[in-house]
Design a protein around this motif. Sequence first.
Motif, PDB file in Angstrom:
ATOM      1  N   ASP A   1     -36.571  47.410  11.574  1.00 15.02           N
ATOM      2  CA  ASP A   1     -38.036  47.258  10.841  1.00 15.02           C
ATOM      3  C   ASP A   1     -38.352  48.847  10.539  1.00 15.02           C
ATOM      4  N   GLU A   2     -38.198  50.126  10.462  1.00 14.56           N
ATOM      5  CA  GLU A   2     -38.789  51.392  10.607  1.00 14.56           C
ATOM      6  C   GLU A   2     -39.043  51.994   9.079  1.00 14.56           C
ATOM      7  N   ASP A   3     -38.628  52.972   8.713  1.00 10.67           N
ATOM      8  CA  ASP A   3     -38.715  53.574   7.549  1.00 10.67           C
ATOM      9  C   ASP A   3     -38.251  55.471   8.122  1.00 10.67           C
ATOM     10  N   LEU A   4     -36.643  55.757   8.032  1.00  6.36           N
ATOM     11  CA  LEU A   4     -36.305  56.635   8.281  1.00  6.36           C
ATOM     12  C   LEU A   4     -36.107  57.670   7.263  1.00  6.36           C
ATOM     13  N   GLY A   5     -36.674  58.215   6.284  1.00  6.46           N
ATOM     14  CA  GLY A   5     -37.082  58.920   5.451  1.00  6.46           C
ATOM     15  C   GLY A   5     -35.501  58.946   4.172  1.00  6.46           C
ATOM     16  N   GLU A   6     -35.209  59.122   4.633  1.00  7.98           N
ATOM     17  CA  GLU A   6     -33.397  59.054   3.877  1.00  7.98           C
ATOM     18  C   GLU A   6     -32.373  60.256   3.878  1.00  7.98           C
ATOM     19  N   VAL A   7     -31.409  59.822   3.572  1.00  7.93           N
ATOM     20  CA  VAL A   7     -30.012  60.963   3.701  1.00  7.93           C
ATOM     21  C   VAL A   7     -29.071  60.766   1.991  1.00  7.93           C
ATOM     22  N   LYS A   8     -28.822  62.353   2.046  1.00 13.26           N
ATOM     23  CA  LYS A   8     -28.685  62.694   0.923  1.00 13.26           C
ATOM     24  C   LYS A   8     -26.928  61.880   1.006  1.00 13.26           C
ATOM     25  N   THR A   9     -25.930  61.684   0.350  1.00  9.42           N
ATOM     26  CA  THR A   9     -24.429  61.589  -0.060  1.00  9.42           C
ATOM     27  C   THR A   9     -23.954  62.301  -0.185  1.00  9.42           C
ATOM     28  N   GLY A  10     -23.041  62.175  -0.406  1.00 11.36           N
ATOM     29  CA  GLY A  10     -22.247  63.734  -0.630  1.00 11.36           C
ATOM     30  C   GLY A  10     -20.792  63.783  -2.277  1.00 11.36           C
ATOM     31  N   GLU A  11     -20.291  64.926  -2.072  1.00  8.62           N
ATOM     32  CA  GLU A  11     -19.768  65.081  -3.524  1.00  8.62           C
ATOM     33  C   GLU A  11     -18.583  64.731  -3.449  1.00  8.62           C
ATOM     34  N   HIS A  12     -17.515  63.931  -2.599  1.00  6.76           N
ATOM     35  CA  HIS A  12     -16.832  62.723  -2.534  1.00  6.76           C
ATOM     36  C   HIS A  12     -17.404  61.340  -1.349  1.00  6.76           C
ATOM     37  N   VAL A  13     -19.025  60.556  -1.238  1.00  6.66           N
ATOM     38  CA  VAL A  13     -18.960  59.671  -0.680  1.00  6.66           C
ATOM     39  C   VAL A  13     -20.186  59.270  -1.114  1.00  6.66           C
ATOM     40  N   HIS A  14     -20.303  58.293  -2.447  1.00  7.35           N
ATOM     41  CA  HIS A  14     -21.324  58.338  -3.403  1.00  7.35           C
ATOM     42  C   HIS A  14     -22.694  57.382  -2.735  1.00  7.35           C
ATOM     43  N   TYR A  15     -23.996  57.081  -2.851  1.00  4.67           N
ATOM     44  CA  TYR A  15     -24.481  56.032  -2.865  1.00  4.67           C
ATOM     45  C   TYR A  15     -25.287  56.379  -3.804  1.00  4.67           C
ATOM     46  N   GLY A  16     -26.490  55.070  -4.148  1.00  2.25           N
ATOM     47  CA  GLY A  16     -27.180  55.536  -4.795  1.00  2.25           C
ATOM     48  C   GLY A  16     -27.897  54.385  -5.053  1.00  2.25           C
ATOM     49  N   LEU A  17     -28.508  54.619  -6.030  1.00  2.27           N
ATOM     50  CA  LEU A  17     -29.675  53.561  -6.724  1.00  2.27           C
ATOM     51  C   LEU A  17     -30.251  53.750  -7.759  1.00  2.27           C
ATOM     52  N   VAL A  18     -29.765  51.711  -8.093  1.00  2.00           N
ATOM     53  CA  VAL A  18     -30.300  51.571  -9.962  1.00  2.00           C
ATOM     54  C   VAL A  18     -31.551  51.498 -10.002  1.00  2.00           C
ATOM     55  N   ASN A  19     -31.866  52.338 -11.649  1.00  3.27           N
ATOM     56  CA  ASN A  19     -33.423  51.741 -12.141  1.00  3.27           C
ATOM     57  C   ASN A  19     -33.549  51.109 -13.238  1.00  3.27           C
ATOM     58  N   VAL A  20     -34.563  50.233 -13.035  1.00  5.80           N
ATOM     59  CA  VAL A  20     -34.462  49.809 -14.432  1.00  5.80           C
ATOM     60  C   VAL A  20     -36.225  50.123 -15.252  1.00  5.80           C
ATOM     61  N   ASN A  21     -35.769  49.861 -16.705  1.00  8.06           N
ATOM     62  CA  ASN A  21     -37.122  50.125 -17.119  1.00  8.06           C
ATOM     63  C   ASN A  21     -37.539  49.262 -17.496  1.00  8.06           C
ATOM     64  N   GLU A  22     -37.859  48.000 -17.337  1.00  8.62           N
ATOM     65  CA  GLU A  22     -38.310  46.271 -17.563  1.00  8.62           C
ATOM     66  C   GLU A  22     -38.110  46.155 -18.512  1.00  8.62           C
ATOM     67  N   ASP A  23     -39.440  47.024 -19.517  1.00  8.03           N
ATOM     68  CA  ASP A  23     -40.191  46.695 -20.887  1.00  8.03           C
ATOM     69  C   ASP A  23     -38.942  46.842 -22.222  1.00  8.03           C
ATOM     70  N   LYS A  24     -37.600  48.030 -21.171  1.00  2.00           N
ATOM     71  CA  LYS A  24     -36.646  47.389 -22.716  1.00  2.00           C
ATOM     72  C   LYS A  24     -35.653  46.604 -21.952  1.00  2.00           C
ATOM     73  N   CYS A  25     -35.792  45.921 -20.787  1.00  2.06           N
ATOM     74  CA  CYS A  25     -34.127  44.956 -20.742  1.00  2.06           C
ATOM     75  C   CYS A  25     -34.384  43.900 -21.170  1.00  2.06           C
ATOM     76  N   THR A  26     -33.517  43.337 -21.603  1.00  2.00           N
ATOM     77  CA  THR A  26     -33.425  42.017 -22.437  1.00  2.00           C
ATOM     78  C   THR A  26     -32.284  40.614 -21.623  1.00  2.00           C
ATOM     79  N   LEU A  27     -32.181  41.179 -19.884  1.00  2.00           N
ATOM     80  CA  LEU A  27     -31.480  40.631 -19.076  1.00  2.00           C
ATOM     81  C   LEU A  27     -30.153  40.190 -19.988  1.00  2.00           C
ATOM     82  N   CYS A  28     -29.476  41.078 -20.731  1.00  2.00           N
ATOM     83  CA  CYS A  28     -28.152  40.967 -21.362  1.00  2.00           C
ATOM     84  C   CYS A  28     -27.043  40.259 -20.323  1.00  2.00           C
TER      85      CYS A  28
END
Length: 565
Positions: A406-433
Amino acid sequence: MQEFIYYNPKGLDFPVSEEILVSTNLDEIKEKSFLISNTSEVNAEVNADEIDFYIKNTKDSMAAQIENVYKLYDIAANKYDFAQDISYSQEVTNQLLLVANTKEEYEKFVACIKPDDFELFFVQENIIKSISGHIGNLSVIVDDEGKDVTLNVSQIVWYDAKEEGIKQSGCFDPKESSEEEVVSLLKENINSYSYKKFTTYDKTICQYNERREVICSKCEEVCPSVAITKDDETKVLSFSQIDCHGCGGCISVCPSGALDYAPSNRESLFEMSKAFANTHPLITPQKMNISSLEVELKEGVLPFAIEGEKFLDETAFLTLAQISGSQLVFYTDFISKGSGDAIRIVNDIYQKKYGKDAIIVAMNEEELSEALKEVSFIEGSNFNFNQEGLKKREIFSHRLQKLVGDEDLGEVKTGEHVHYGLVNVNEDKCTLCLVCVGACNVDALQADAKDNTLRLNPSLCTSCGYCEVSCPETDCLEIERDVIKLQPMWFKENILAQDELFACVECGVEFATKKSVEKIAAIMGPVFANDPVKEKSLYCCADCKPKIMMQNYYDQKKQGMSNAR
């Protein structure tokens, strides 16, 4: 068949499990075969030199030694049972190509062989145009006064070999060792050349296979040989097990887990890791040759012998760390690109949670001695669950979620060869196709028909970007790359976009999202402005659209006939 054998002319100073046959006389067992042995002097499927290494160096109590010696045999047996490294053989003839640039090199090599040892071909480096095939079946195209000539040989000796030779199986450079060693190896290969399957591949979750855009080919990039090749037109990977060195570097950079290491696959590592509960695991790749090492193994240190040195990824490290409840010691003189990123990521996470590194890397004997003194248990880090059947990212997500709690430990950066990420969507433009959902083969993006939502589990996202290039809307979807947010919402399905369903104006059946209908109507409305029926059709379902168009046609035809009267 007796599965476990311990052979030593001096015997053992303590008793062992009755499942282990102890012998001091090699003649008594030379006709027998075993599954696991402590030495190559015995005929066994697996020679586990970590057993003698442990016995020689441990400071464990006698009771612990009895338990741990059996445990090491059992771990080796588990690895053997789960291994998928099938063995193959390749016929190698005595046809040999010598590539030398000076008379001295040529004469030096020829002086080391007998006339009937090889069917020898000789060329200079500057006329080689290409090399293809593999050991036992090599095709070398050379320029013979303007004409291409193909030399079919089994092996190549190349002084100061260039990259196309270095990466090729069956090519040997005497300057890397000596002429005598190379000749000995050439002859050994002719007598018997075998190789193993080191990788398994699941193309259904590969992030290169048959995609419209090249968004990942990390495995091919890090491969030191021609074991992995790609075709950027068809987007298909090809694997040559005979050319594979077995290092495992491709495994640790594979984002989705499409590649796995056949000698110790994900399931095998999990099963073996269970034996290291409440111990300090010392990871020892085969190439490190621990037999001659004399280092003090303090109480609780248990060697974890692995074959390759480069296949360990963040999921493997976190699994072993959580099951053992301890820091890990990784004894290796080389860190691969993928394993290096994985170690830093897991260590950054552990520093934020526990204030300690999860993995201590030791690259020589002196560093190993220091690491073995330093290694300790990490209070509160123990965790295990049944991860059978789960994908690489799913396992890491579940384990990391338990660590974060249940903690918030901040964030860590991943690297050049191992990637994680976060998808962001502009809801006003998304048509749920939902094109992005179809593009995601790790199930990070999902659609929920119950509430007409597009959802993301960030912890599964590989940051590959295929959803980004697939999205048909402009400036609608983007990825925040190379970040892991250590907070509870990272592991839950987050709603990225939501819409209402639009009901057909003719029959009332809901058939599309409101935004998608409005988008099409905005584009086509001006075109159909002078035709009310066509304009109405923009708001009709697939069944009603042709009906009202045909009805309008017949109405107009009927009207025309009435006017004619």
